[in-house]
Design an enzyme around this catalytic site. Structure first.
Site, mmCIF file in Angstrom:
data_model
loop_
_atom_site.group_PDB
_atom_site.id
_atom_site.type_symbol
_atom_site.label_atom_id
_atom_site.label_comp_id
_atom_site.label_asym_id
_atom_site.label_seq_id
_atom_site.Cartn_x
_atom_site.Cartn_y
_atom_site.Cartn_z
ATOM 1 N N LYS A 1 14.263 62.108 -45.699
ATOM 2 C CA LYS A 1 13.696 63.137 -44.818
ATOM 3 C C LYS A 1 14.757 63.965 -44.098
ATOM 4 O O LYS A 1 14.496 65.117 -43.758
ATOM 5 C CB LYS A 1 12.833 62.461 -43.736
ATOM 6 C CG LYS A 1 11.656 61.659 -44.271
ATOM 7 C CD LYS A 1 10.439 62.512 -44.379
ATOM 8 C CE LYS A 1 9.186 61.696 -44.613
ATOM 9 N NZ LYS A 1 8.015 62.566 -44.743
ATOM 10 N N ASP B 1 8.943 62.681 -35.561
ATOM 11 C CA ASP B 1 7.844 63.088 -36.430
ATOM 12 C C ASP B 1 6.769 62.011 -36.439
ATOM 13 O O ASP B 1 7.065 60.837 -36.647
ATOM 14 C CB ASP B 1 8.365 63.341 -37.849
ATOM 15 C CG ASP B 1 7.377 64.166 -38.673
ATOM 16 O OD1 ASP B 1 6.588 64.922 -38.070
ATOM 17 O OD2 ASP B 1 7.394 64.052 -39.906
ATOM 18 N N HIS C 1 -4.287 62.024 -44.338
ATOM 19 C CA HIS C 1 -2.984 61.886 -44.991
ATOM 20 C C HIS C 1 -2.586 60.412 -45.077
ATOM 21 O O HIS C 1 -2.191 59.926 -46.140
ATOM 22 C CB HIS C 1 -1.937 62.682 -44.212
ATOM 23 C CG HIS C 1 -0.524 62.478 -44.687
ATOM 24 N ND1 HIS C 1 -0.077 62.938 -45.913
ATOM 25 C CD2 HIS C 1 0.534 61.846 -44.110
ATOM 26 C CE1 HIS C 1 1.216 62.615 -46.054
ATOM 27 N NE2 HIS C 1 1.608 61.953 -44.985
ATOM 28 N N GLU D 1 6.068 68.962 -46.616
ATOM 29 C CA GLU D 1 4.972 68.457 -45.796
ATOM 30 C C GLU D 1 4.577 69.562 -44.819
ATOM 31 O O GLU D 1 5.416 70.074 -44.079
ATOM 32 C CB GLU D 1 5.381 67.183 -45.027
ATOM 33 C CG GLU D 1 5.505 65.966 -45.941
ATOM 34 C CD GLU D 1 5.681 64.650 -45.190
ATOM 35 O OE1 GLU D 1 6.078 64.689 -43.995
ATOM 36 O OE2 GLU D 1 5.435 63.595 -45.797
ATOM 37 N N ASP E 1 8.450 69.400 -43.290
ATOM 38 C CA ASP E 1 9.236 68.150 -43.309
ATOM 39 C C ASP E 1 9.517 67.799 -44.776
ATOM 40 O O ASP E 1 8.856 66.950 -45.367
ATOM 41 C CB ASP E 1 8.419 67.058 -42.605
ATOM 42 C CG ASP E 1 9.126 65.714 -42.603
ATOM 43 O OD1 ASP E 1 10.359 65.692 -42.731
ATOM 44 O OD2 ASP E 1 8.423 64.693 -42.485
ATOM 45 N N GLU F 1 3.205 70.781 -41.569
ATOM 46 C CA GLU F 1 3.039 70.171 -40.244
ATOM 47 C C GLU F 1 3.047 71.245 -39.155
ATOM 48 O O GLU F 1 3.527 72.352 -39.347
ATOM 49 C CB GLU F 1 4.174 69.172 -39.953
ATOM 50 C CG GLU F 1 4.290 68.073 -41.007
ATOM 51 C CD GLU F 1 5.146 66.890 -40.570
ATOM 52 O OE1 GLU F 1 5.375 66.742 -39.350
ATOM 53 O OE2 GLU F 1 5.567 66.127 -41.453
#
Ligand code: MN
Length: 437
Positions: free
Chosen positions: A263, A137, A144, A209, A243, A211
């Site tokens: 995570k 990732d 961000h 998140e 995520d 993405e």
């Protein structure tokens, strides 16, 4: 990548639902996924067309697919197709476009043969489209990175390496789940600023998140590199990626080696892999750096990547709380951003990843990092949107969120539209939070 008849906005499918103006999967998209029908069904690959799946396994058995792609289309994962390379990808896309096009497959025996390969989407269970051997990732949105940095380091929001290196970390492939899979609130070590010692318990700051993630194609041998100019032949397609992140666990564990248990408890992807060939009409210039700013090192610069390494792709996050679900309300859109605001291109991330000789394999997944723009309504996670909980999200029904509550469902969506091109969508990436075990 050049445009061809598969991108022609005027073309329609004989699958009528594919011709609706807001359909995610028109004839011009043709994304790939893995599905089964019923609990005991075998896993087949398919391409989405309107509200149907065109079963690639069935089509291969009927001899409808190009010889170069037929074996790969009879496998339960996309890895062999990803490994086959872009000439095979293009040949398959071209044939599917022909088989499903109203103009190229008029009513008759050929269409009857193709119709026999359709499975209604609503009857199918979607599975992970590929065996994901490795997952990385990145952190490629400068907006961000600047927002998050300024919360934790107000004097020094952007670290000095940011404009030189596409920053990333090795994620966990085993806990990547398909859209629709519920996500258990993780437990972990948490140390509030005022506490002297950490404690162990359910995260209080659970976040999503927003993405985009790219699947690697043929890849490279250990010790070899992938030049940036070769990136288009190495990138197969994209999915939405959530995520999930436990911010309180992350704040305590992330130094000095980066994210870990905050995570890797779960990451969710959407089921349909939209190919880079389908995205060709929506290419955009890479991030334009101000003239005074440093240029990247030569291995991260390529004229074609600078001109069209970006993607003009809208990405959205919506939330459906348990209360909203009970009250039969529609999901509330929190934010909307565009992938064309990213500081690094997916090609640069790929080339950087392999720049030390690290081997990438078919089916490896490369996450972009949270996609955030400059305005509040384009911030791609709650940490940013609520500014660490100091400015809560207010929902139309009066509920508030600093971070996610049990029962909350997060829905990511993505689509590309431009004058002259047919709108295509990425579908949805959904996940509902279950209480901690
Ligand atoms: Mn991330």
């Amino acid at each position: 990548m050049t445009l061809n008849t598969t991108h022609d906005a005027a073309r329609r499918s004989w699958v009528e639902s594919a011709n609706l103006p807001d359909a995610d999967f028109p004839l011009q998209n043709l994304p790939y996924g893995a599905f089964k029908v019923g609990d005991n069904g075998t896993v087949h690959l398919g391409t989405a067309i309107g509200d149907q799946i065109f079963d690639l396994n069935a089509a291969a058995q009927r001899g409808l697919l190009p010889e170069s792609a037929a074996d790969a289309c009879r496998q339960p994962t996309l890895n062999p197709l990803m490994a086959a390379g872009s000439p095979v990808w293009s040949a398959l896309r071209s044939r599917l476009s022909e088989l499903l096009g109203a103009d190229t497959c008029p009513a008759g025996d050929a269409r009857t043969n193709a119709e026999a390969c359709l499975v209604p989407l609503r009857d199918a269970t979607m599975l992970l489209p590929a065996h994901i051997g490795d997952y990385t990732d990145f952190y490629a949105s400068i907006h961000h990175a600047t927002n998050v940095g300024s919360m934790f380091r107000p004097d020094n929001p952007l670290l000095p390496n940011y404009k030189w290196i596409p920053i990333g970390y090795h994620g966990r492939a085993s806990s990547i789940v398909i859209s629709g899979t519920s996500v258990r609130r993780p437990r972990g070590q948490i140390k509030p600023a005022e506490a002297h010692e950490p404690s162990f318990g359910p995260t209080k700051n659970l976040d999503y998140e927003l993405e985009l993630a790219a699947f690697v194609g043929p890849g490279n041998q250990l010790g070899d590199r992938i030049p940036l100019a070769a990136a288009p032949a190495q990138l197969f397609g994209v999915v939405l990626l959530n995520d999930w992140s436990a911010r309180d666990m992350q704040a305590w564990e992330y130094q000095p080696l980066g994210p870990f248990l905050a995570k890797n408890f779960a990451s969710t992807i959407s089921p349909w892999v939209v190919t880079f060939e389908a995205l060709a009409p929506f290419r955009a210039p890479a991030f334009v750096r101000p003239p005074a700013e440093t240029t990247p090192l030569p291995y991260l610069v390529d004229a074609n990547d600078t001109a069209q390494g970006g993607l003009d792709l809208v990405l959205e996050v919506s939330l459906l709380t348990a209360k909203m679900r009970l009250e039969r309300q529609a999901p509330h859109r929190i934010s909307r951003g565009n992938f064309n605001t990213m500081y690094w291109t997916l090609g640069q991330m790929l080339a950087h990843h392999a720049s030390n000789g690290c081997n990438l394999s078919p089916g490896d997944l490369i996450g972009s990092g949270t996609v955030s723009g400059t305005s509040r309504d384009s911030r791609g996670c709650l940490l940013e949107y609520t500014w660490r909980g100091t400015d809560p999200l207010r929902l139309p029904n009066g509920e508030e969120r600093k971070f996610l509550a049990d029962g909350d469902e997060v829905i990511l969506r993505g689509y590309a539209e431009r004058p002259g091109a047919r709108r295509i969508g990425l579908g949805e990436c959904r996940g509902t939070i279950l209480p901690a075990a």
